[in-house]
Design a protein around this motif. Sequence first.
Motif, PDB file in Angstrom:
ATOM      1  N   LYS A  29       7.326   2.262   4.531  1.00  0.00           N
ATOM      2  CA  LYS A  29       6.488   2.155   3.333  1.00  0.00           C
ATOM      3  C   LYS A  29       5.526   3.350   3.218  1.00  0.00           C
ATOM      4  CE  LYS A  29       5.146  -2.212   4.172  1.00  0.00           C
ATOM      5  NZ  LYS A  29       6.072  -2.607   5.254  1.00  0.00           N
ATOM      6  N   THR A  30       5.096   3.891   4.352  1.00  0.00           N
ATOM      7  CA  THR A  30       4.127   4.994   4.300  1.00  0.00           C
ATOM      8  C   THR A  30       4.704   6.200   3.552  1.00  0.00           C
ATOM      9  OG1 THR A  30       3.482   4.261   6.516  1.00  0.00           O
ATOM     10  CG2 THR A  30       2.466   6.289   5.697  1.00  0.00           C
ATOM     11  N   GLU A  42      -0.961  -2.232   3.335  1.00  0.00           N
ATOM     12  CA  GLU A  42      -1.168  -3.561   3.920  1.00  0.00           C
ATOM     13  C   GLU A  42      -2.090  -4.377   3.018  1.00  0.00           C
ATOM     14  OE1 GLU A  42      -1.486  -3.635   8.203  1.00  0.00           O
ATOM     15  OE2 GLU A  42       0.427  -2.586   8.289  1.00  0.00           O
TER      16      GLU A  42
END
Length: 251
Positions: free
Chosen positions: A79-80, A192
């Motif tokens: 996801k980063t 997050e």
Amino acid sequence: GDESSTGRSIHRIAATGSRIPEPAGDFEILSQRYGLSQLLLDNLASNELSHPTAIQCQAVPILLEKRDLAGISPTGTGKTLAYVLPMFALLGSPLTSKDRPEAQQGTKEHGPRALIVCPTRELAGQIYNECMKLAQGRKWNILLFSKGASSSEQKKAMGKVDIVIGTPLRILAAIREEAIRLDNVRYLVLDEADNLLDTDFGKQTEEVLESCTHPDLQKCIFSATLPQVAERVAKRVLVDPVRVVVGVKDS
Ligand code: ADP
Ligand code: MG
């Protein structure tokens, strides 16, 4: 169309929203479609990032088209990079002091153009490391708001910073100390987001959001899960978003 729905089903991508951009199966296609710089492609290759993960296939085109996004994908699925790659592409190049007349005069300072908010210092450090992979070859000023740096150091860095990474608490403290201003942020990430938008953290995160007053602000949130509380905040905060969910098997 057929092609995109096939592309999505291969990767188990579910996307909802208006005018959803086509997923891109590899970085070469992305480059052709959106004109990613050769330097970015080289940095991907030299860091052994040869094929985009499922969330990256769908999230990167959405973000490059300057859309708001909620990206939900399991832990460890990249996801980063899904938000860091478009961030560098959209920022283009680091700002120099020539681009910052106010900073040069020492009167008003411009703040960062991109802000990544996450719940812990450890995670902020990991995001910083992922940023450094794509930052190679340009003089990006990336500021990690961690406990280590004194606020005077951070204040000194503010005039020429491109990207800030930090936790809501540290960012809010910096705003209060006038060590940072967020009115120049165009690209905001909540990573997050299930933690950031829950009942404990939510007020602080929303305070950070309220400080990002730029009219062209693009927002995205990423998480492995999005509980109802967080989902409600996301709905209120994101504008015409695309919602992408990866990894849910067909029943
Ligand atoms: P998540 O945030 O979804 O939990 P991360 O962004 O932390 O996942 O990525 C997990 C690991 O996968 C990291 O070590 C990252 O460098 C690596 N990674 C990300 N994208 C790719 C890719 N396209 N190819 C290979 N490795 C990747
Ligand atoms: Mg992550």
